[in-house]
Structures are given as C-alpha cells and as structure tokens.
Enzyme design. Structure first.
Site, PDB file in Angstrom:
ATOM      1  CE  LYS A 191       1.216 -16.070  -8.261  1.00  0.00           C
ATOM      2  NZ  LYS A 191      -0.053 -16.294  -9.003  1.00  0.00           N
ATOM      3  CG  ASP A 212      -1.992   0.970   1.245  1.00  0.00           C
ATOM      4  OD1 ASP A 212      -2.464   1.334   2.320  1.00  0.00           O
ATOM      5  OD2 ASP A 212      -2.369   1.409   0.145  1.00  0.00           O
TER       6      ASP A 212
HETATM    7  C1  LIG Z   1       2.967   8.553   0.499  1.00  0.00           C
HETATM    8  C2  LIG Z   1       2.297   7.749   1.520  1.00  0.00           C
HETATM    9  C3  LIG Z   1       1.488   6.690   0.882  1.00  0.00           C
HETATM   10  C4  LIG Z   1       0.636   6.086   1.939  1.00  0.00           C
HETATM   11  C5  LIG Z   1      -0.292   5.123   1.262  1.00  0.00           C
HETATM   12  C6  LIG Z   1      -1.430   4.855   2.185  1.00  0.00           C
HETATM   13  C7  LIG Z   1      -2.706   5.064   1.435  1.00  0.00           C
HETATM   14  C8  LIG Z   1      -3.837   4.612   2.312  1.00  0.00           C
HETATM   15  O1  LIG Z   1      -3.786   3.591   2.959  1.00  0.00           O
HETATM   16  S1  LIG Z   1      -5.180   5.649   2.370  1.00  0.00           S
HETATM   17  C9  LIG Z   1      -6.211   4.871   3.578  1.00  0.00           C
HETATM   18  C10 LIG Z   1      -7.097   3.804   2.963  1.00  0.00           C
HETATM   19  N1  LIG Z   1      -7.996   4.393   2.014  1.00  0.00           N
HETATM   20  C11 LIG Z   1      -9.078   5.124   2.410  1.00  0.00           C
HETATM   21  O2  LIG Z   1      -9.329   5.319   3.594  1.00  0.00           O
HETATM   22  C12 LIG Z   1      -9.951   5.684   1.320  1.00  0.00           C
HETATM   23  C13 LIG Z   1     -11.409   5.649   1.710  1.00  0.00           C
HETATM   24  N2  LIG Z   1     -12.189   5.887   0.482  1.00  0.00           N
HETATM   25  C14 LIG Z   1     -12.407   7.175   0.091  1.00  0.00           C
HETATM   26  O3  LIG Z   1     -12.025   8.146   0.712  1.00  0.00           O
HETATM   27  C15 LIG Z   1     -13.186   7.324  -1.187  1.00  0.00           C
HETATM   28  O4  LIG Z   1     -13.901   6.132  -1.505  1.00  0.00           O
HETATM   29  C16 LIG Z   1     -12.236   7.640  -2.377  1.00  0.00           C
HETATM   30  C17 LIG Z   1     -11.489   8.945  -2.102  1.00  0.00           C
HETATM   31  C18 LIG Z   1     -11.238   6.500  -2.579  1.00  0.00           C
HETATM   32  C19 LIG Z   1     -13.072   7.785  -3.638  1.00  0.00           C
HETATM   33  O5  LIG Z   1     -14.135   8.613  -3.291  1.00  0.00           O
HETATM   34  P1  LIG Z   1     -14.495   9.900  -4.207  1.00  0.00           P
HETATM   35  O6  LIG Z   1     -13.359  10.775  -4.329  1.00  0.00           O
HETATM   36  O7  LIG Z   1     -15.781  10.447  -3.690  1.00  0.00           O
HETATM   37  O8  LIG Z   1     -14.673   9.247  -5.618  1.00  0.00           O
HETATM   38  P2  LIG Z   1     -15.975   8.553  -6.197  1.00  0.00           P
HETATM   39  O9  LIG Z   1     -16.795   9.635  -6.802  1.00  0.00           O
HETATM   40  O10 LIG Z   1     -16.597   7.605  -5.220  1.00  0.00           O
HETATM   41  O11 LIG Z   1     -15.306   7.673  -7.336  1.00  0.00           O
HETATM   42  C20 LIG Z   1     -14.470   8.362  -8.276  1.00  0.00           C
HETATM   43  C21 LIG Z   1     -14.099   7.348  -9.297  1.00  0.00           C
HETATM   44  O12 LIG Z   1     -13.309   6.345  -8.648  1.00  0.00           O
HETATM   45  C22 LIG Z   1     -13.911   5.062  -8.805  1.00  0.00           C
HETATM   46  N3  LIG Z   1     -13.768   4.320  -7.581  1.00  0.00           N
HETATM   47  C23 LIG Z   1     -14.081   4.721  -6.333  1.00  0.00           C
HETATM   48  N4  LIG Z   1     -13.821   3.734  -5.438  1.00  0.00           N
HETATM   49  C24 LIG Z   1     -13.354   2.673  -6.181  1.00  0.00           C
HETATM   50  C25 LIG Z   1     -12.908   1.366  -5.853  1.00  0.00           C
HETATM   51  N5  LIG Z   1     -12.914   0.929  -4.584  1.00  0.00           N
HETATM   52  N6  LIG Z   1     -12.472   0.558  -6.823  1.00  0.00           N
HETATM   53  C26 LIG Z   1     -12.476   0.987  -8.097  1.00  0.00           C
HETATM   54  N7  LIG Z   1     -12.876   2.216  -8.502  1.00  0.00           N
HETATM   55  C27 LIG Z   1     -13.312   3.052  -7.537  1.00  0.00           C
HETATM   56  C28 LIG Z   1     -15.399   5.354  -9.052  1.00  0.00           C
HETATM   57  O13 LIG Z   1     -15.957   4.292  -9.789  1.00  0.00           O
HETATM   58  C29 LIG Z   1     -15.331   6.613  -9.890  1.00  0.00           C
HETATM   59  O14 LIG Z   1     -14.923   6.250 -11.195  1.00  0.00           O
HETATM   60  P3  LIG Z   1     -15.633   7.025 -12.438  1.00  0.00           P
HETATM   61  O15 LIG Z   1     -15.315   8.466 -12.229  1.00  0.00           O
HETATM   62  O16 LIG Z   1     -14.984   6.405 -13.624  1.00  0.00           O
HETATM   63  O17 LIG Z   1     -17.108   6.726 -12.309  1.00  0.00           O
END
Ligand SMILES: CCCCCCCC(=O)SCCNC(=O)CCNC(=O)[C@H](O)C(C)(C)COP(=O)(O)OP(=O)(O)OC[C@H]1O[C@@H](n2cnc3c(N)ncnc32)[C@H](O)[C@@H]1OP(=O)(O)O
Length: 193
Positions: A151, A127
């Site tokens: 794997k 991640d």
């Molecule tokens: C540098 C340090 C790096 C650290 C890395 C650590 C990163 C992390 O762990 S972050 C923590 C874990 N993640 C989270 O907590 C995220 C929680 N989720 C969210 O906040 C929201 O669902 C988020 C931001 C991902 C998307 O929400 P939002 O911005 O409202 O977008 P939304 O309108 O729902 O979707 C936008 C597009 O993305 C797509 N999409 C959204 N979620 C998904 C998904 N799970 N899978 C596939 N596509 C998705 C939608 O289909 C849409 O596509 P399109 O525009 O083609 O129709």
C-alpha cells in the site's frame, strides 16, 4: 566474523544489540512488558533451525546424503546478515489469540528502490511472521500461497510492526493474515494473506 562457530550457531539473535534504534528498543520494551503476565512470549531466534522436527518433510523433499553437508553451511536467511545490515527483528506470540507480532528494523542492505525497503525483503519477513503464526499450531509448515498488497513504500532503516493473525484452520491448512504498519501504528504499509 565467522558464522560457523558453535557459540554463534546457538546464539539467540532476538535480543537488543548496539545497532538497534531507540524506536526498536522502545517497542521491544513494550512487548517485553506484555510478556510479564504470560499472555505474550518472546520467541528466541537462531542462525540455524534446531535439529530434528522436520525429518519426514526433509526425507520427502531432500537427498539425505547431501543433507548433513548442506545444513552444516546453512543459515536462516533472515539471520544471515551482519548486525544492523539486514533484518533486526524480534517475534512475540500470543497463543491464546493465535497471533504473532514481529518488530523489525530493516537494515541498509535490504534496499530496493533508493531509500526504500525491497519488496522481496518485505515478503520475506511477512513469510517468516505469518509462517511462525501457522507453525505455533501446525508445528511443521510450508507456505503454499502468499498474496501481498503493497500500500505504501517502507523507508529503508525504519521500524515497522507486523501483525499476523490465524484466521482459520482446515485440517492441515492454515489461513493467516498479516499487516505491516509503521512503528507509530499510523501508516498501513502492506497487507498479506
Ligand atoms: C518458523 C519459520 C517460518 C519460516 C517460514 C518460511 C516458510 C517458507 O518459505 S516454506 C518455502 C516456500 N514454500 C514451499 O517451498 C512449498 C512448496 N509447496 C509444497 O511443498 C506443496 O505444494 C505443499 C506442501 C504446500 C502442499 O502440497 P501437499 O501437501 O501435497 O498438499 P496438496 O495435496 O497439494 O494440497 C492440500 C490442500 O492444500 C491446498 N493447496 C495446496 N497448494 C495451495 C495453494 N498454493 N493455494 C491454496 N491452496 C493450496 C489444496 O487445494 C488442498 O486443499 P483440499 O485438501 O481442500 O483439496
């Protein structure tokens, strides 16, 4: 050791320390050599995220009044272990190729099954590495979806190399693939998107 000293917060942890194995040091030197012509860059890594940069995201998801107290105690998960016990890692990026490589030595406190790396620990470093690959372009990114195939188990305390590659970008969506190989490159342990 206190984690909250000013010095400690601004300390770059993506450098060798006495807990590193010979294998990790060799890989580090190999990648530092690649940085000499500027094609690769070592990414510094701190215990706390630099301030700013994701204020609009924080405003949307977090209570600003609680933010200050919360973040003052916060530590980046992968940098919250004592030296050598958790994630000993360095990331290198090649922006022209849209790649991030992470060399990692997993410490004894990352155990899952006896003698093996915990699956959640593998997910964490995938991640972080794939996230960094997207962040190099997207600046502020959140992981929306993470699919992993385990794997081969990873022996605890071994050295592995993660390769994250940006596959495509569609607006603000970034699609990244990431593999985890043994330090000698011979074994594919994990693959993820
Ligand atoms: C540098 C340090 C790096 C650290 C890395 C650590 C990163 C992390 O762990 S972050 C923590 C874990 N993640 C989270 O907590 C995220 C929680 N989720 C969210 O906040 C929201 O669902 C988020 C931001 C991902 C998307 O929400 P939002 O911005 O409202 O977008 P939304 O309108 O729902 O979707 C936008 C597009 O993305 C797509 N999409 C959204 N979620 C998904 C998904 N799970 N899978 C596939 N596509 C998705 C939608 O289909 C849409 O596509 P399109 O525009 O083609 O129709």
């Amino acid at each position: 050791r206190s984690f909250s000293s000013e010095k400690d917060i601004h300390k770059d942890y993506a450098v060798p320390n006495p807990t590193w194995s010979e294998d990790l040091r060799l890989l580090y030197e190999q990648f530092m050599k690649k940085c000499e012509d500027g094609s690769w860059e070592r990414l510094p890594s701190y215990r706390q995220h630099p301030a700013g940069g994701c204020s609009d995201f924080q405003a949307r998801h977090l209570d600003p009044s609680a933010m200050k107290e919360l973040t003052s105690r916060a530590r980046l998960f992968t940098r919250s272990f004592e030296d050598g016990l958790g994630f000993e890692y360095v990331m290198f990026c090649n922006d022209a190729e849209k790649r991030v490589v992470c060399i990692l030595q997993g410490g004894p406190h990352l155990q899952g099954m006896p003698g093996l790396f915990h699956g959640g620990a593998i997910l964490t470093i995938i991640d972080a590495t794939a996230g960094m690959c997207a962040k190099r372009i997207g600046k502020v990114v959140l992981t929306a979806n993470l699919n992993v195939n385990f794997k081969r188990p990873i022996p605890l305390c071994s050295v592995v190399v993660l390769n994250a590659q940006l596959e495509k970008a569609e607006g603000r969506k970034f699609f990244v693939s990431c593999t985890v190989h043994s330090g000698d490159g011979r074994t594919l342990h994990t693959e993820a998107t």
